[in-house]
Design an enzyme around this catalytic site. Structure first.
Site, PDB file in Angstrom:
ATOM      1  N   HIS A  33      -6.397   0.194 -11.271  1.00  0.00           N
ATOM      2  CA  HIS A  33      -5.034   0.353 -11.759  1.00  0.00           C
ATOM      3  C   HIS A  33      -4.535  -0.962 -12.346  1.00  0.00           C
ATOM      4  CE1 HIS A  33      -5.004   4.058  -9.337  1.00  0.00           C
ATOM      5  NE2 HIS A  33      -4.013   4.436 -10.110  1.00  0.00           N
ATOM      6  N   LYS A  63       0.642  -2.295  -9.821  1.00  0.00           N
ATOM      7  CA  LYS A  63       0.471  -1.284  -8.769  1.00  0.00           C
ATOM      8  C   LYS A  63       0.570  -1.975  -7.413  1.00  0.00           C
ATOM      9  CE  LYS A  63      -0.951   2.840  -7.217  1.00  0.00           C
ATOM     10  NZ  LYS A  63      -0.050   3.998  -7.219  1.00  0.00           N
TER      11      LYS A  63
END
Length: 238
Positions: A135, A139
């Site tokens: 990600h 995140k």
């Protein structure tokens, strides 16, 4: 519908774009600067709230929304140790709550594939399962909520694995999840079954936030006028 967006970061802005395109009105936007607007007066005319914030604020936000009798669609992850309390309060309030670790239609199809593959591999003990997830650097939780959902599905279907860990492991009963944070990756989840003979691998890669935003708006459309606890399986009819 009149929608409240609780959390107006990149995800909230993507949801706003899709919601307006689908004919809805964003009647209230809640962010760090106006958290006090999350009250019964401001929420009185809201049909559904979509909550995408952080693990630290999600629980309080959801409780405030349910207290105000507003149906809640929640995509915040990293707070699920408190979900049972949310579910109980929702039912007490005769409210409506829909949580998903991922609202993408593609990811929810991927969940179904993951469960089926785990069922097929349940007794193929020569294979070792490993997971990877990537990600963007903003995140906040690791592993991702999507990765946790995938891991829990594997634990439910393969007796060998007793728990997941967020690091490399050589313990037979531990399911390994490796998390990477690389910009600008929206999200990649990979599950690999490896043996000395071959590998079997399934991968989902998001190209942008549109899939997540569209699914969240679909969930809000589904939830309006309902009471109870729901998930994306209900929205998609799985």
């Amino acid at each position: 519908m009149k929608i409240a967006l609780v959390g107006y970061g990149k995800m909230g802005q993507a949801i706003e774009k899709i919601a307006v395109e689908r004919g809805h009105t964003i009647a209230l936007k809640i962010d760090l600067d106006n958290r006090n607007d999350l009250n019964e007066t401001k929420l009185a005319a809201i049909d559904v709230a979509i909550e995408f914030t952080s693990p630290h604020s999600a629980f309080d936000n959801i409780m405030e929304l349910l207290k105000a009798k507003v149906p809640v669609v929640c995509g915040s992850t990293g707070w699920l140790d408190k979900k049972e309390a949310i579910d109980e309060y929702c039912l007490q309030q005769q409210g409506a709550f829909l949580y998903a670790s991922n609202f993408s239609v593609g990811v929810n199809i991927f969940f179904e594939l993951n469960k089926k593959l785990a069922q097929l591999m349940a007794h193929q003990t020569e294979y070792r399962v490993k997971m990877e997830e990537i990600h963007h650097t903003q995140k906040k939780d690791a592993p991702s909520g999507t990765a946790v959902t995938l891991a829990e599905q594997i634990l439910q279907n393969i007796p060998l694995y007793k728990n997941w860990v967020n690091h490399s492991t050589n313990k037979a009963e531990e399911l390994e999840i490796i998390s990477e944070r690389i910009d600008p990756a929206p999200g990649t989840h990979k599950i690999r079954y490896s043996s000395e003979i071959d590998d079997i691998e399934i991968i989902h890669t998001a190209h942008n936030r549109t899939g997540f935003a569209t699914g969240a708006v679909m969930a809000a459309e589904f939830l309006k006028g309902k009471k109870g606890i729901f998930g994306m399986n209900d929205v998609l009819g799985f």
